[in-house]
Design an enzyme around this catalytic site. Structure first.
Site, mmCIF file in Angstrom:
data_model
loop_
_atom_site.group_PDB
_atom_site.id
_atom_site.type_symbol
_atom_site.label_atom_id
_atom_site.label_comp_id
_atom_site.label_asym_id
_atom_site.label_seq_id
_atom_site.Cartn_x
_atom_site.Cartn_y
_atom_site.Cartn_z
ATOM 1 N N LYS A 109 34.263 41.188 28.454
ATOM 2 C CA LYS A 109 33.252 41.386 28.346
ATOM 3 C C LYS A 109 33.137 42.730 27.798
ATOM 4 C CE LYS A 109 28.705 41.523 29.559
ATOM 5 N NZ LYS A 109 27.246 40.938 29.287
ATOM 6 N N GLN A 160 44.476 42.541 34.420
ATOM 7 C CA GLN A 160 44.773 43.138 35.958
ATOM 8 C C GLN A 160 43.990 43.877 36.273
ATOM 9 O OE1 GLN A 160 48.171 42.867 34.407
ATOM 10 N NE2 GLN A 160 47.108 40.770 34.056
ATOM 11 N N GLY A 188 43.934 37.096 31.767
ATOM 12 C CA GLY A 188 42.801 35.806 31.160
ATOM 13 C C GLY A 188 40.904 36.304 30.892
ATOM 14 N N HIS A 189 40.865 36.693 29.752
ATOM 15 C CA HIS A 189 39.590 38.062 29.397
ATOM 16 C C HIS A 189 38.765 36.871 29.119
ATOM 17 C CE1 HIS A 189 42.107 41.851 30.164
ATOM 18 N NE2 HIS A 189 42.352 41.020 30.816
ATOM 19 N N THR A 190 37.456 36.850 29.417
ATOM 20 C CA THR A 190 36.687 36.494 28.659
ATOM 21 C C THR A 190 34.988 36.847 28.042
ATOM 22 O OG1 THR A 190 36.745 34.557 30.387
ATOM 23 C CG2 THR A 190 35.560 33.822 29.387
ATOM 24 N N LYS A 211 36.514 42.616 31.997
ATOM 25 C CA LYS A 211 37.220 44.067 31.086
ATOM 26 C C LYS A 211 36.991 42.831 29.765
ATOM 27 C CE LYS A 211 41.206 43.253 33.235
ATOM 28 N NZ LYS A 211 40.278 42.932 34.518
ATOM 29 N N ASP A 246 40.143 40.757 37.500
ATOM 30 C CA ASP A 246 38.645 39.975 36.757
ATOM 31 C C ASP A 246 37.494 40.249 36.361
ATOM 32 O OD1 ASP A 246 40.283 37.531 36.169
ATOM 33 O OD2 ASP A 246 40.243 37.032 38.033
ATOM 34 N N SER A 279 25.861 44.778 34.227
ATOM 35 C CA SER A 279 26.403 43.748 33.311
ATOM 36 C C SER A 279 25.521 42.458 34.830
ATOM 37 C CB SER A 279 27.510 42.927 33.110
ATOM 38 O OG SER A 279 27.626 41.551 32.910
ATOM 39 N N ARG A 329 39.230 31.743 43.289
ATOM 40 C CA ARG A 329 39.132 33.198 43.563
ATOM 41 C C ARG A 329 38.479 33.041 45.043
ATOM 42 N NH1 ARG A 329 36.516 35.249 37.856
ATOM 43 N NH2 ARG A 329 38.715 34.455 36.131
ATOM 44 N N MET A 363 28.393 41.617 37.361
ATOM 45 C CA MET A 363 28.220 40.867 37.771
ATOM 46 C C MET A 363 26.492 40.665 38.823
ATOM 47 S SD MET A 363 30.909 38.708 37.222
ATOM 48 C CE MET A 363 32.217 38.975 36.735
HETATM 49 P P1 GDP Z 1 38.947 39.340 32.604
HETATM 50 O O1 GDP Z 1 39.884 39.304 33.114
HETATM 51 O O2 GDP Z 1 38.381 41.133 33.431
HETATM 52 O O3 GDP Z 1 38.434 40.061 31.358
HETATM 53 O O4 GDP Z 1 37.525 39.002 34.371
HETATM 54 P P2 GDP Z 1 37.601 37.141 33.439
HETATM 55 O O5 GDP Z 1 37.616 36.901 32.258
HETATM 56 O O6 GDP Z 1 38.748 36.668 34.564
HETATM 57 O O7 GDP Z 1 36.648 37.207 34.507
HETATM 58 C C1 GDP Z 1 35.402 36.871 34.558
HETATM 59 C C2 GDP Z 1 33.924 36.095 34.411
HETATM 60 O O8 GDP Z 1 33.030 36.130 34.679
HETATM 61 C C3 GDP Z 1 34.093 35.479 32.729
HETATM 62 O O9 GDP Z 1 33.706 34.228 33.158
HETATM 63 C C4 GDP Z 1 33.243 35.796 32.412
HETATM 64 O O10 GDP Z 1 32.168 35.076 31.279
HETATM 65 C C5 GDP Z 1 32.152 36.275 33.471
HETATM 66 N N1 GDP Z 1 31.274 37.055 33.165
HETATM 67 C C6 GDP Z 1 31.143 38.474 32.433
HETATM 68 N N2 GDP Z 1 30.002 39.126 33.031
HETATM 69 C C7 GDP Z 1 29.547 38.652 33.819
HETATM 70 C C8 GDP Z 1 28.160 39.108 34.393
HETATM 71 O O11 GDP Z 1 27.826 39.969 35.074
HETATM 72 N N3 GDP Z 1 27.469 37.997 34.898
HETATM 73 C C9 GDP Z 1 28.089 37.258 35.691
HETATM 74 N N4 GDP Z 1 27.408 36.110 36.083
HETATM 75 N N5 GDP Z 1 29.290 36.688 35.127
HETATM 76 C C10 GDP Z 1 30.162 37.620 34.284
HETATM 77 P P1 IMO Z 2 42.870 39.917 34.585
HETATM 78 O O1 IMO Z 2 43.637 40.669 33.024
HETATM 79 C C1 IMO Z 2 43.017 38.539 38.706
HETATM 80 C C2 IMO Z 2 47.336 38.403 40.409
HETATM 81 C C3 IMO Z 2 48.041 37.096 40.641
HETATM 82 C C4 IMO Z 2 48.823 38.097 41.292
HETATM 83 C C5 IMO Z 2 49.423 38.678 41.302
HETATM 84 C C6 IMO Z 2 50.869 38.881 40.587
HETATM 85 O O2 IMO Z 2 42.282 38.446 34.324
HETATM 86 O O3 IMO Z 2 41.974 40.630 35.125
HETATM 87 P P2 IMO Z 2 51.634 37.936 38.566
HETATM 88 O O4 IMO Z 2 51.806 36.352 37.752
HETATM 89 O O5 IMO Z 2 51.121 39.236 37.983
HETATM 90 O O6 IMO Z 2 52.912 38.077 39.035
HETATM 91 O O7 IMO Z 2 50.692 37.502 39.746
HETATM 92 O O8 IMO Z 2 48.700 39.390 40.439
HETATM 93 N N1 IMO Z 2 47.280 38.846 39.127
HETATM 94 C C7 IMO Z 2 45.538 38.217 38.760
HETATM 95 N N2 IMO Z 2 44.257 38.373 39.654
HETATM 96 N N3 IMO Z 2 42.907 38.847 37.416
HETATM 97 C C8 IMO Z 2 44.180 38.930 36.926
HETATM 98 O O9 IMO Z 2 43.761 39.612 35.661
HETATM 99 C C9 IMO Z 2 45.788 39.372 37.482
HETATM 100 N N4 IMO Z 2 46.876 39.175 36.434
HETATM 101 C C10 IMO Z 2 47.738 38.676 37.745
HETATM 102 O O10 IMO Z 2 46.991 36.591 41.187
HETATM 103 O O11 IMO Z 2 48.181 37.081 43.016
HETATM 104 MG MG MG Z 3 40.536 37.227 33.691
#
Ligand code: GDP
Ligand code: IMO
Ligand code: MG
Length: 441
Positions: free
Chosen positions: A18, A226, A40-42, A16, A13, A415, A307, A333
């Site tokens: 973005k 991840q 979960g990528h946003t 990535k 999270d 960012s 988280r 962030m």
């Molecule tokens: P990923 O799994 O690495 O793609 O990240 P996620 O999408 O799970 O989580 C990142 C969250 O932070 C998302 O809700 C993004 O929209 C948000 N985000 C990305 N960059 C920034 C930033 O620089 N500042 C803030 N406040 N939010 C951000």
């Molecule tokens: P992105 O790509 C954050 C964590 C789970 C758990 C562990 C194992 O969005 O960054 P799993 O279901 O993979 O067997 O769970 O890994 N986990 C993540 N935490 N971001 C993720 O993906 C994750 N994918 C798995 O919360 O602790």
């Molecule tokens: Mg994510």
């Protein structure tokens, strides 16, 4: 221009999605190579928010081919839902994406097993997975005999295979739970054959596509899922995911030789988060952690779980940057820390009375380390509107410089918000170090 990659340096999270969306322009291919619907990528572009689990974050850009390669595990109903969601927003996924016939399928028994194995392990040993069947699917891949790949879904012996596997899984799950699981082989065959029919135009041999792209010197962007600390071999085992999420999985997962990768961008938040179980040395289970969670909206994109939040950890980030061969950093962030008077940065650990700067390989050691912090003054200025280094307060730049020095890799992106536009790029011929020198600070 050879292969570029975006990987997470922490526990996932890091934003990535973005970064991948941002870097997609000018690329020929965007490739997911490990993980599955646990990710979960946003991507945020103005008022449009896309939450992607399976589909590469390059999908929003036209003219780019997105690949889901052999190292990914696929949940067909989830990917179909995502395809539908994108279709409603005018994106024809079938025209922009291919799925490897070699990628393994998350079958209903994998989800049941994930749930059951999680229930059978409690307390501090509980991994707290996303319950998406990821671990059991990868376990069957390695075990081979009970695996199903995307290509198998359209083979004439699919029904036979499912019947054989269901018979064994029923025995295993019944023994573990004391009651028979709801696994109806005929119904599963019917359901998954219907999924396969819908996905068939996208299922192909993606190895050929990437290897041809390598021969033609095309621009490929790899999208890690991840974070490196969740890597099955090199992360905080057993509190990890079941794939090589550190960047070391790019080659095995995609089928592209490692010597073709030239640029690896490691993404790190300005603090740290983790979802699920496992040690987290810099965790702030207190008001500071809650402040970060509130401002950073730190709730899981996939499961909605809050988280765990804490301070940025140089020991961990330096380890994962070295492990992944990271060439530059994306610091995300930054805006989330803007209200804090002081910010802590963990620069070393204390373990059994000794100061260490290496990341322990044994989970019990990691549970016992005490973080050694350096205090950095906060900037207490809103940075969400910053679009260049000139717009950022000096103290925030000094914080960023501290991070790049501790990691030992240059920061290339900063960012300051979720939107694509809320990003500052530092080109290769410039650097934060030189910028600050020129400012005489
Ligand atoms: P990923 O799994 O690495 O793609 O990240 P996620 O999408 O799970 O989580 C990142 C969250 O932070 C998302 O809700 C993004 O929209 C948000 N985000 C990305 N960059 C920034 C930033 O620089 N500042 C803030 N406040 N939010 C951000
Ligand atoms: P992105 O790509 C954050 C964590 C789970 C758990 C562990 C194992 O969005 O960054 P799993 O279901 O993979 O067997 O769970 O890994 N986990 C993540 N935490 N971001 C993720 O993906 C994750 N994918 C798995 O919360 O602790
Ligand atoms: Mg994510």
């Amino acid at each position: 221009m050879p292969g570029q990659c975006v990987i997470g340096l922490q526990w996932g999270d890091e934003a990535k999605g973005k970064l991948v969306d941002l870097l997609t322009e000018g690329k020929d291919l965007v490739v997911r190579y490990q993980g599955g619907a646990n990710a979960g990528h946003t991507v945020v572009i103005g008022d449009d928010v896309y939450k992607l689990h399976h589909i590469p974050s390059g999908i929003i850009n036209e003219g780019v081919l997105n690949l889901i390669s052999p190292g990914v595990v696929i949940n067909p109903p989830t990917i179909l839902k995502e395809i539908e969601m994108l279709a409603e927003r005018g994106i024809d996924v079938a025209a922009r994406m291919k799925i490897s016939q070699r990628a393994h399928v998350v079958m209903p028994w994998h989800v049941l097993e994930d749930k059951m194995w999680n229930e059978l392990v409690s307390g501090q040993d509980n991994i707290g997975t996303t319950l998406r069947g990821i671990g059991p699917c990868y376990a069957d891949k390695i075990g081979r005999s009970f695996a199903v790949r995307m290509g198998d879904l359209i083979q004439p012996d699919f029904a036979e295979r499912v019947a054989r596997i269901v018979a064994v899984k029923t025995k295993i799950l019944s023994a573990a739970s004391g009651s028979a699981p709801e696994l109806d082989a005929d119904a599963i065959v019917e359901e998954f054959s219907a999924y396969a029919k819908k996905l068939a135009p996208m299922i192909t041999d993606t190895n050929q596509i990437v290897l041809d792209a390598v021969d033609a010197d095309k621009n490929i962007l790899f999208e890690g899922a991840q974070g490196s600390l969740l890597d099955i071999d090199h992360g905080t085992f057993p509190f990890v995911t079941s794939s090589n999420s550190s960047g070391l999985g790019i080659s095995t997962g995609s089928g592209v030789p490692g010597n073709w990768l030239s640029k690896i961008i490691g993404v790190t938040k300005s603090y740290a988060t983790r979802v699920g179980g496992g040690p987290f040395p810099t965790e702030q289970d207190n008001d500071t952690g809650q402040h970060i969670r509130d401002l950073g909206n730190e709730y899981g994109t996939t499961t909605g779980r809050p988280r765990r939040c804490g301070w940025w950890d140089a020991v961990a980030a330096r380890y994962t940057a070295r492990l992944g061969g990271v060439t530059s950093i994306a610091l995300t962030m930054l805006d989330v820390l803007s209200e804090l008077e002081e910010i802590q940065v963990c620069v070393a650990y204390e373990l059994n009375g000794e100061r260490i700067t290496h990341f322990p390989g044994q989970v019990n050691d990691l549970r016992n380390v005490k973080p050694i912090y350096e205090t950095i003054p906060g900037w207490q200025t809103d940075v969400t509107g910053a679009r260049s280094l000139d717009d950022l307060p000096t103290k925030s730049l000094q914080f960023a410089r501290k991070i790049e020095t501790l990691i030992g890799r240059p920061i290339e992106f900063i960012s300051v918000g979720p939107d694509r536009a809320q990003t500052i790029h530092i080109p290769e011929n410039e650097s934060l170090e030189n910028y600050l020198k020129a400012k005489s600070v």
